[in-house]
Design a protein around this motif. Sequence first.
Motif, PDB file in Angstrom:
ATOM      1  N   SER A  52     -11.681   4.003 -16.133  1.00  0.00           N
ATOM      2  CA  SER A  52     -11.174   3.246 -14.987  1.00  0.00           C
ATOM      3  C   SER A  52      -9.732   3.584 -14.632  1.00  0.00           C
ATOM      4  N   PRO A  53      -8.812   3.710 -15.626  1.00  0.00           N
ATOM      5  CA  PRO A  53      -7.411   4.023 -15.263  1.00  0.00           C
ATOM      6  C   PRO A  53      -7.222   5.395 -14.621  1.00  0.00           C
ATOM      7  N   LEU A  54      -8.212   6.287 -14.750  1.00  0.00           N
ATOM      8  CA  LEU A  54      -8.071   7.627 -14.183  1.00  0.00           C
ATOM      9  C   LEU A  54      -8.273   7.655 -12.678  1.00  0.00           C
ATOM     10  N   ASN A  55      -8.866   6.594 -12.127  1.00  0.00           N
ATOM     11  CA  ASN A  55      -9.063   6.490 -10.661  1.00  0.00           C
ATOM     12  C   ASN A  55      -9.769   7.720 -10.094  1.00  0.00           C
ATOM     13  N   ILE A  56     -10.826   8.147 -10.757  1.00  0.00           N
ATOM     14  CA  ILE A  56     -11.569   9.331 -10.324  1.00  0.00           C
ATOM     15  C   ILE A  56     -12.342   9.016  -9.040  1.00  0.00           C
ATOM     16  N   PRO A  57     -12.211   9.838  -8.000  1.00  0.00           N
ATOM     17  CA  PRO A  57     -12.924   9.587  -6.739  1.00  0.00           C
ATOM     18  C   PRO A  57     -14.440   9.695  -6.902  1.00  0.00           C
ATOM     19  N   ASN A  58     -15.159   9.009  -6.033  1.00  0.00           N
ATOM     20  CA  ASN A  58     -16.626   9.047  -6.084  1.00  0.00           C
ATOM     21  C   ASN A  58     -17.156  10.458  -5.886  1.00  0.00           C
ATOM     22  N   SER A  59     -16.455  11.259  -5.087  1.00  0.00           N
ATOM     23  CA  SER A  59     -16.914  12.625  -4.838  1.00  0.00           C
ATOM     24  C   SER A  59     -16.924  13.439  -6.131  1.00  0.00           C
ATOM     25  N   VAL A  60     -15.970  13.183  -7.016  1.00  0.00           N
ATOM     26  CA  VAL A  60     -15.918  13.876  -8.301  1.00  0.00           C
ATOM     27  C   VAL A  60     -17.051  13.397  -9.195  1.00  0.00           C
ATOM     28  N   PHE A  61     -17.284  12.081  -9.231  1.00  0.00           N
ATOM     29  CA  PHE A  61     -18.411  11.544 -10.008  1.00  0.00           C
ATOM     30  C   PHE A  61     -19.733  12.159  -9.553  1.00  0.00           C
ATOM     31  N   ASP A  62     -19.877  12.326  -8.245  1.00  0.00           N
ATOM     32  CA  ASP A  62     -21.125  12.890  -7.706  1.00  0.00           C
ATOM     33  C   ASP A  62     -21.333  14.316  -8.210  1.00  0.00           C
ATOM     34  N   MET A  63     -20.268  15.115  -8.238  1.00  0.00           N
ATOM     35  CA  MET A  63     -20.386  16.500  -8.709  1.00  0.00           C
ATOM     36  C   MET A  63     -20.681  16.551 -10.208  1.00  0.00           C
ATOM     37  N   ILE A  64     -20.085  15.633 -10.954  1.00  0.00           N
ATOM     38  CA  ILE A  64     -20.355  15.579 -12.399  1.00  0.00           C
ATOM     39  C   ILE A  64     -21.814  15.207 -12.646  1.00  0.00           C
ATOM     40  N   SER A  79       1.781   8.438 -16.797  1.00  0.00           N
ATOM     41  CA  SER A  79       1.034   7.178 -16.909  1.00  0.00           C
ATOM     42  C   SER A  79      -0.187   7.288 -17.815  1.00  0.00           C
ATOM     43  N   PHE A  80      -0.642   8.518 -18.132  1.00  0.00           N
ATOM     44  CA  PHE A  80      -1.810   8.683 -18.991  1.00  0.00           C
ATOM     45  C   PHE A  80      -1.439   8.846 -20.463  1.00  0.00           C
ATOM     46  N   THR A  81      -0.154   8.765 -20.784  1.00  0.00           N
ATOM     47  CA  THR A  81       0.251   8.846 -22.182  1.00  0.00           C
ATOM     48  C   THR A  81       0.686   7.469 -22.651  1.00  0.00           C
ATOM     49  N   TYR A  82       0.532   7.232 -23.939  1.00  0.00           N
ATOM     50  CA  TYR A  82       0.779   5.902 -24.496  1.00  0.00           C
ATOM     51  C   TYR A  82       2.244   5.499 -24.377  1.00  0.00           C
ATOM     52  N   TYR A 133     -15.388   2.227 -21.433  1.00  0.00           N
ATOM     53  CA  TYR A 133     -15.283   2.790 -20.080  1.00  0.00           C
ATOM     54  C   TYR A 133     -14.047   2.256 -19.349  1.00  0.00           C
ATOM     55  N   ASP A 134     -13.810   0.952 -19.451  1.00  0.00           N
ATOM     56  CA  ASP A 134     -12.684   0.347 -18.738  1.00  0.00           C
ATOM     57  C   ASP A 134     -11.343   0.818 -19.277  1.00  0.00           C
ATOM     58  N   ILE A 135     -11.328   1.275 -20.538  1.00  0.00           N
ATOM     59  CA  ILE A 135     -10.079   1.731 -21.153  1.00  0.00           C
ATOM     60  C   ILE A 135      -9.787   3.184 -20.799  1.00  0.00           C
ATOM     61  N   LEU A 190     -15.191  12.919 -19.100  1.00  0.00           N
ATOM     62  CA  LEU A 190     -13.897  13.456 -19.523  1.00  0.00           C
ATOM     63  C   LEU A 190     -13.925  14.970 -19.696  1.00  0.00           C
ATOM     64  N   ASN A 191     -15.044  15.509 -20.154  1.00  0.00           N
ATOM     65  CA  ASN A 191     -15.136  16.940 -20.446  1.00  0.00           C
ATOM     66  C   ASN A 191     -15.574  17.783 -19.249  1.00  0.00           C
ATOM     67  N   SER A 192     -15.791  17.141 -18.137  1.00  0.00           N
ATOM     68  CA  SER A 192     -16.234  17.886 -16.961  1.00  0.00           C
ATOM     69  C   SER A 192     -15.091  18.704 -16.360  1.00  0.00           C
TER      70      SER A 192
END
Length: 249
Positions: free
Chosen positions: A63-75, A206-209, A58-60, A92-94
């Motif tokens: 966490s780096p995606l910085n998804i807002p709580n509002s998005v987590f709630d909808m998921i 920033s999301f690519t290696y 999860y931390d890898i 990730l697939n949402s």
Amino acid sequence: MLLTKLLLTKLLLKNSNKLQNLYEVFSFDFLNQNQLKNLAKQIIKNINNNTFIEDGDYDIYISPLNIPNSVFDMIAIDNNKDVDDLSIMEILNSPYTEKYLIKYIINEFKEIFNYLKSLGNPLTLYRFIDLNYSSEERNKFIDKNDMLNHILLNQNIHLGRSWTPNFDSAEEFGQNNYDVHDGIILQIECSPNVINLQQTLILRNSFTYYNYENEIELIKNSPILLKRIYKLDDKGIWRPRNINKNYKV
């Protein structure tokens, strides 16, 4: 490695013997919203398609995606679960995650372009190359000094597509991959128009290696000016040698 390097369609530009005026081609406006979304989706797809993801990561991955709580709630509502019970792949697939990330990545694309634009015209770029050449198939080995002379005497040689705007980044690449005493650092000047913008936006995201490599990719066969080369002396100091010859990417 978090992601594999992406291979994108190259921008189609006409080669010119002279450097074009600033931003005749190098413009963010040449990428429409659908193209930007497709670039962002390619980044997201390569995160989602990583088959090695486990819930303990999860931390890898999240966490780096910085998804807002509002998005987590909808998921969570979409999956009929509490937020804390969501799996990495459900997040990730949402479609809610994708929508958020597309907007985030496109904003980052704009920041990357503004950085590239700030580097000026002509661009000054650097690249480390190893001068040792050997081929087991051809049973051939070329001494590094002979290879350097070969490069300097043959302007039809292509000097490569991957460059960096920072001398230290080129040196670091050499140190991490080769014996730096066996190579040189090239310094070139080129027009911003020869930047492969789509590929560079991906590589620096920033999301690519590969964003840590501080890389700028140029368009193959584009004109560049080799200003100078740097070679380490016995005291470990990079000594410059002026060249001022035209080459191609």
